[in-house]
Design an enzyme around this catalytic site. Structure first.
Site, mmCIF file in Angstrom:
data_model
loop_
_atom_site.group_PDB
_atom_site.id
_atom_site.type_symbol
_atom_site.label_atom_id
_atom_site.label_comp_id
_atom_site.label_asym_id
_atom_site.label_seq_id
_atom_site.Cartn_x
_atom_site.Cartn_y
_atom_site.Cartn_z
ATOM 1 C CE1 TYR A 122 -3.361 -2.677 -0.052
ATOM 2 C CE2 TYR A 122 -3.949 -2.120 2.193
ATOM 3 C CZ TYR A 122 -4.159 -2.861 1.050
ATOM 4 O OH TYR A 122 -5.182 -3.773 1.021
ATOM 5 C CE LYS A 168 3.242 -17.724 0.511
ATOM 6 N NZ LYS A 168 2.480 -18.933 0.709
ATOM 7 C CG ASP A 200 -0.070 -19.472 2.403
ATOM 8 O OD1 ASP A 200 0.611 -19.406 3.449
ATOM 9 O OD2 ASP A 200 0.342 -20.017 1.361
ATOM 10 C CG ASP A 224 -7.209 -4.265 4.203
ATOM 11 O OD1 ASP A 224 -8.223 -4.223 4.931
ATOM 12 O OD2 ASP A 224 -7.125 -3.653 3.126
ATOM 13 C CG ASP A 228 -12.145 -6.987 5.891
ATOM 14 O OD1 ASP A 228 -11.798 -6.276 6.855
ATOM 15 O OD2 ASP A 228 -12.684 -6.523 4.868
HETATM 16 MG MG MG Z 1 -10.350 -3.410 4.565
#
Ligand code: MG
Ligand code: NAI
Length: 327
Positions: A122, A168, A200, A224, A228
């Site tokens: 990001y 990772k 993962d 992120d 969720d």
């Molecule tokens: Mg989000």
């Protein structure tokens, strides 16, 4: 009580205008020493003025002791990313808990994601290098990795929790190699049980055995997505608060967006915004006030009334009145 604190209140768009006023009422009920200053941001103000984050709102967030934000619609990236930068937020803290009285796919879930908030994929380095060919540069620095690890291990040490470092590093050897190595070096300074997990495999284990995890320190994108995913284990977005912590100020916001499907109906669940307000109180070490808000929200979740997302028929103001009464 210490000196008065200025709280920037930025509801934004959609249900931000329904849940943030509810959270503000709750704050005002427990902490009369707050001075609230309202700011505009999001789609609506962009339509009026041409900018989604007006200069006055930037200045407000840059000078207030803390900000309570709702959500922005299509302009979300133009609003929340700069706001996080303005408060200098390096850590995004997302607790995910199941609550008695709310149907949850996994009622044992009680963990917190401590997500690196400034870099990773990001960092904004994307390019079209030739027609039909695009690239993204992933940025990981030792200093940001150290800061997020320090925050996560401190958080765990204060609460007697364990730490898992998500990464990772087997594939992204340089970037996540540095992230993991730095986090492990920081962890060695703490008497906190810790391990690491490939992100993962961690996604699967979080679904199967969320109770195995306490504090999960994550690179930006992983945090992120995994948070969720965990939201799905506890009955949805209307329950999830978050904090964006910087060195001198912080911004608190529900994890959810503007919910255009229900915006304007007055039925948004204010719990996530109110729990974000509880995190704001705890940030200022008003622990007792924070706990009062938390308890009032939790007992309302347990006994009702419930908004439609939780299977009830109550409005935002019914729930707010019930929480205020319990306070
Ligand atoms: Mg989000
Ligand atoms: P969303 O979180 O707004 O909604 C997803 C689903 O959850 C919808 O069905 C909504 O009704 C429900 N929901 C969310 N919060 C709720 C609450 N408090 N009470 C009851 N139901 C709730 O996510 P979506 O639909 O992906 O995005 C909608 C808009 O919000 C988009 O324009 C997006 O850009 C923006 N957004 C902004 C964010 C921010 O400002 N930080 C974060 C996420 C999305």
């Amino acid at each position: 009580m210490t000196e008065s604190k200025t709280i920037a209140v930025i509801p934004g768009d959609g249900i931000g205008n329904e849940v943030v006023p509810a959270a503000r009422e709750v704050l005002a009920a427990v902490e009369p020493d707050f001075e609230f200053v309202e700011g505009e941001a999001g789609d609506a103000v962009k339509e009026d003025t041409g900018t989604a984050l007006p200069k006055e709102t930037r200045e407000l967030a840059a000078t207030a002791d803390a900000t309570l934000f709702g959500a922005a619609g299509e302009t979300a990236a133009d609003v929340i990313l700069p706001l996080r930068q303005i408060v200098g937020s390096f850590a995004n803290v997302r607790p995910v808990r199941a609550y008695p009285g709310v149907e949850a796919p996994n009622p044992e879930t009680d963990l917190v994601f401590v997500r690196e908030n400034t870099e990773g994929v990001y960092a904004g380095h994307e390019a079209e290098i030739a027609p039909g060919v695009t690239t993204l540069t992933r940025v990981v620095t030792e200093s940001a990795s150290r800061e997020i690890a320090r925050y996560g291990f401190e958080y765990a040490a204060e609460r007697d929790l364990s730490v898992t470092v998500a990464h990772k590093a087997n594939v992204m050897r340089e970037t996540d190699g540095l992230f993991l190595e730095t986090a492990q070096a920081v962890g060695s300074e703490y008497d906190v049980p810790s391990d690491d997990a490939l992100m993962d495999a961690l996604a699967m284990h979080l679904v199967q055995r969320p109770a195995d995890y306490d504090v999960v320190i994550c690179p930006n994108l992983a945090g992120d997505m995994l948070s969720d995913l965990a939201a799905g284990l506890v009955g949805g977005l209307g329950l999830l608060p978050s904090a964006n912590i910087g060195p001198e100020r912080a911004l608190f916001e529900p994890v959810h967006g503007t919910a255009p499907d229900i915006a304007g109906d007055g039925v948004a669940n204010p719990s996530a915004a109110m729990l974000s307000a509880a995190m704001l109180l705890e940030y200022f070490d008003y622990d007792e006030a924070g706990q009062r808000v938390r308890s009032a929200v939790e007992s309302t979740l347990e006994a009702g009334p419930h908004t439609p997302d939780l299977g009830g028929g109550a409005t935002t103001s019914d729930v707010t009145a019930a929480v205020l009464e319990r306070l």
